[in-house]
Design a protein around this motif. Sequence first.
Motif, PDB file in Angstrom:
ATOM      1  N   LYS A 118       0.831  -1.203   0.000  1.00 48.96           N
ATOM      2  CA  LYS A 118       0.000   0.000   0.000  1.00 48.96           C
ATOM      3  C   LYS A 118       0.861   1.247   0.000  1.00 48.96           C
ATOM      4  O   LYS A 118       1.937   1.291   0.569  1.00 48.96           O
TER       5      LYS A 118
ATOM      6  N   HIS B  87       0.551   5.622   0.609  1.00 48.20           N
ATOM      7  CA  HIS B  87      -0.306   6.546   1.348  1.00 48.20           C
ATOM      8  C   HIS B  87      -0.018   7.998   0.981  1.00 48.20           C
ATOM      9  O   HIS B  87       0.008   8.867   1.832  1.00 48.20           O
TER      10      HIS B  87
ATOM     11  N   HIS C 254      -2.575  11.205   1.852  1.00 46.41           N
ATOM     12  CA  HIS C 254      -3.572  10.811   2.842  1.00 46.41           C
ATOM     13  C   HIS C 254      -3.509  11.759   4.033  1.00 46.41           C
ATOM     14  O   HIS C 254      -2.443  12.230   4.411  1.00 46.41           O
ATOM     15  N   SER C 255      -4.665  12.021   4.624  1.00 45.66           N
ATOM     16  CA  SER C 255      -4.704  12.901   5.789  1.00 45.66           C
ATOM     17  C   SER C 255      -4.177  12.162   7.018  1.00 45.66           C
ATOM     18  O   SER C 255      -4.063  10.929   7.027  1.00 45.66           O
ATOM     19  N   ASP C 256      -3.883  12.932   8.065  1.00 41.62           N
ATOM     20  CA  ASP C 256      -3.406  12.320   9.310  1.00 41.62           C
ATOM     21  C   ASP C 256      -4.419  11.331   9.865  1.00 41.62           C
ATOM     22  O   ASP C 256      -4.059  10.256  10.350  1.00 41.62           O
ATOM     23  N   SER C 257      -5.697  11.710   9.805  1.00 44.56           N
ATOM     24  CA  SER C 257      -6.733  10.835  10.370  1.00 44.56           C
ATOM     25  C   SER C 257      -6.840   9.531   9.579  1.00 44.56           C
ATOM     26  O   SER C 257      -7.044   8.456  10.168  1.00 44.56           O
ATOM     27  N   GLU C 258      -6.674   9.613   8.264  1.00 43.43           N
ATOM     28  CA  GLU C 258      -6.713   8.406   7.440  1.00 43.43           C
ATOM     29  C   GLU C 258      -5.512   7.507   7.743  1.00 43.43           C
ATOM     30  O   GLU C 258      -5.645   6.272   7.827  1.00 43.43           O
ATOM     31  N   LEU C 259      -4.360   8.143   7.910  1.00 45.51           N
ATOM     32  CA  LEU C 259      -3.163   7.366   8.245  1.00 45.51           C
ATOM     33  C   LEU C 259      -3.312   6.707   9.606  1.00 45.51           C
ATOM     34  O   LEU C 259      -2.919   5.550   9.791  1.00 45.51           O
TER      35      LEU C 259
ATOM     36  N   LYS D 248      -6.065   5.754  11.134  1.00 45.57           N
ATOM     37  CA  LYS D 248      -6.989   4.608  11.028  1.00 45.57           C
ATOM     38  C   LYS D 248      -6.269   3.393  10.455  1.00 45.57           C
ATOM     39  O   LYS D 248      -6.472   2.259  10.905  1.00 45.57           O
ATOM     40  N   ALA D 249      -5.418   3.649   9.445  1.00 42.13           N
ATOM     41  CA  ALA D 249      -4.672   2.551   8.836  1.00 42.13           C
ATOM     42  C   ALA D 249      -3.670   1.974   9.833  1.00 42.13           C
ATOM     43  O   ALA D 249      -3.467   0.756   9.906  1.00 42.13           O
TER      44      ALA D 249
ATOM     45  N   SER E  41      -5.232  -0.312  12.245  1.00 38.23           N
ATOM     46  CA  SER E  41      -5.567  -1.618  11.665  1.00 38.23           C
ATOM     47  C   SER E  41      -4.314  -2.451  11.391  1.00 38.23           C
ATOM     48  O   SER E  41      -4.396  -3.541  10.823  1.00 38.23           O
TER      49      SER E  41
ATOM     50  N   ALA F 103       1.531   2.824   6.668  1.00 44.21           N
ATOM     51  CA  ALA F 103       0.848   4.051   7.084  1.00 44.21           C
ATOM     52  C   ALA F 103       1.635   4.734   8.194  1.00 44.21           C
ATOM     53  O   ALA F 103       1.759   5.967   8.221  1.00 44.21           O
TER      54      ALA F 103
END
Length: 202
Positions: free
Chosen positions: A2, A4, A7-12, A14-15, A18, A23
């Motif tokens: 993947k 990144h 990508h926003s901080d919040s998206e990173l 979340k990744a 997980s 990320a």
Amino acid sequence: MKTHHNHSDSELLKAIQSGDETAFAALYRSRQAGIFRFALQMCGSQALAEDVTQEVFLVLIRETHAFDPARGSLSGFLYGIARNQLLRKLQRERFYAPLEPELEEGHSLADGAGPLETLSRSETIESVRKAVLSLPERYREVVVLCDLEEMSYLETAEVLGCAIGTVRSRLHRGRAMLIEKLRPEVVENAEGEEVKTARCFA
């Protein structure tokens, strides 16, 4: 594998939650320099700033779910961790190391500046850094975050855990103290220019 990009901080985050290691690497690359710069400007020790920066991201790995987006940005959360780690280390070690002179980032003799101009710029940067380091902690924090890191009053308030009004008043006071500390040098430089001008017309 993947990627990144953009990508926003919040998206990173979340990744990362997980279990996505790429990320975490992307977030580290985007935020590491700012965290290190903040720590260095606060303490003046490169080694200590490096330790604090590493600790920030170790804490993030261990306590990923401690971040609450309702309480502020992830950036503010990371700077808050850095501040807490730095204060703890400084209280324990009780030292502030002087910054080593260095050229302004991104500038060198190859940029077309002559040796004297480069030296003058380097000395000015160093004098400002020393003046910032000599400020009391509460004023140094806001000057570094607002003026050097260019954070908003809101972001700075999030990092420090205080009201925006407190940030404003501390910044006002901190800037005034900084001007006072730098004033002798400003006067000296001005007098030097007057002497040079007088010599030209002698």
